[in-house]
Design an enzyme around this catalytic site. Sequence first.
Site, PDB file in Angstrom:
ATOM      1  CG  HIS A  99       7.040  -0.698 -34.074  1.00 43.91           C
ATOM      2  ND1 HIS A  99       7.394   0.609 -33.796  1.00 43.91           N
ATOM      3  CD2 HIS A  99       6.105  -1.035 -33.157  1.00 43.91           C
ATOM      4  CE1 HIS A  99       6.702   1.038 -32.750  1.00 43.91           C
ATOM      5  NE2 HIS A  99       5.911   0.063 -32.357  1.00 43.91           N
ATOM      6  CG  HIS A 101       2.546  -3.882 -32.206  1.00 43.43           C
ATOM      7  ND1 HIS A 101       3.071  -3.959 -30.938  1.00 43.43           N
ATOM      8  CD2 HIS A 101       2.660  -2.570 -32.561  1.00 43.43           C
ATOM      9  CE1 HIS A 101       3.478  -2.763 -30.540  1.00 43.43           C
ATOM     10  NE2 HIS A 101       3.239  -1.901 -31.514  1.00 43.43           N
TER      11      HIS A 101
HETATM   12  P1  5GP Z   1       4.379   1.275 -29.815  1.00 48.06           P
HETATM   13  O1  5GP Z   1       3.412   1.639 -28.746  1.00 48.06           O
HETATM   14  O2  5GP Z   1       5.410   2.341 -30.076  1.00 48.06           O
HETATM   15  O3  5GP Z   1       3.671   0.799 -31.069  1.00 48.06           O
HETATM   16  O4  5GP Z   1       5.083  -0.022 -29.280  1.00 48.06           O
HETATM   17  C1  5GP Z   1       6.411  -0.110 -28.918  1.00 48.06           C
HETATM   18  C2  5GP Z   1       6.614  -1.526 -28.442  1.00 48.06           C
HETATM   19  O5  5GP Z   1       8.002  -1.753 -28.307  1.00 48.06           O
HETATM   20  C3  5GP Z   1       5.976  -1.799 -27.081  1.00 48.06           C
HETATM   21  O6  5GP Z   1       5.024  -2.868 -27.212  1.00 48.06           O
HETATM   22  C4  5GP Z   1       7.147  -2.172 -26.176  1.00 48.06           C
HETATM   23  O7  5GP Z   1       6.864  -3.200 -25.272  1.00 48.06           O
HETATM   24  C5  5GP Z   1       8.234  -2.554 -27.177  1.00 48.06           C
HETATM   25  N1  5GP Z   1       9.580  -2.231 -26.737  1.00 48.06           N
HETATM   26  C6  5GP Z   1      10.006  -1.077 -26.183  1.00 48.06           C
HETATM   27  N2  5GP Z   1      11.331  -1.124 -25.930  1.00 48.06           N
HETATM   28  C7  5GP Z   1      11.740  -2.348 -26.331  1.00 48.06           C
HETATM   29  C8  5GP Z   1      13.013  -2.990 -26.323  1.00 48.06           C
HETATM   30  O8  5GP Z   1      14.029  -2.443 -25.883  1.00 48.06           O
HETATM   31  N3  5GP Z   1      13.064  -4.251 -26.818  1.00 48.06           N
HETATM   32  C9  5GP Z   1      11.947  -4.896 -27.309  1.00 48.06           C
HETATM   33  N4  5GP Z   1      12.110  -6.124 -27.776  1.00 48.06           N
HETATM   34  N5  5GP Z   1      10.739  -4.309 -27.335  1.00 48.06           N
HETATM   35  C10 5GP Z   1      10.630  -3.049 -26.855  1.00 48.06           C
END
Ligand code: 5GP
Length: 138
Positions: A99, A101
């Site tokens: 993903h 951001h």
């Molecule tokens: P990563 O650190 O893996 O790049 O970021 C994962 C992101 O997904 C985090 O910013 C976290 O807040 C978001 N996230 C985790 N679980 C969920 C969820 O169930 N729904 C949504 N909308 N965001 C999520």
Amino acid sequence: MADCIFCKIIRGELPCSKVYEDDKVVAFLDIHPVRDGHTLVVPKIHCDNLLDCDPEVLANMIRATQKVARAVVSATGASGFNLGVNSGRAAGQVIFHLHLHIIPRMEGDGLRLWPSREYGSGEMQTLAERIKQRLRSR
Ligand code: 5GP
Ligand code: ZN
């Protein structure tokens, strides 16, 4: 991927605040935003991270990101945005479904993402050579 949270969101088994969808990509608000309007752009096909997906997946994501980022910036009144990807646990990746951001930014908002340092003498050239060598051997 049965247990992947983002696959579950994409299948509609978990809720999300979806802002965009096409046949390859969805975008929804991050549940724990760095800034209001923090949005995740997610491919519908599961891949763990940026290095293990087909480049076509990245092309679809970046096309969607351009549209979504314009709308996020406009809707939040931001004057810019950061585009981020955490790849691997050491880089802060928590959800192992690729993903991007989109983080809206305001002038002087105080968020400091990239603390920097200086290279020592010759370090930069040595490292550049090592990286170029890896690229040549692929
Ligand atoms: P990563 O650190 O893996 O790049 O970021 C994962 C992101 O997904 C985090 O910013 C976290 O807040 C978001 N996230 C985790 N679980 C969920 C969820 O169930 N729904 C949504 N909308 N965001 C999520
Ligand atoms: Zn997944």
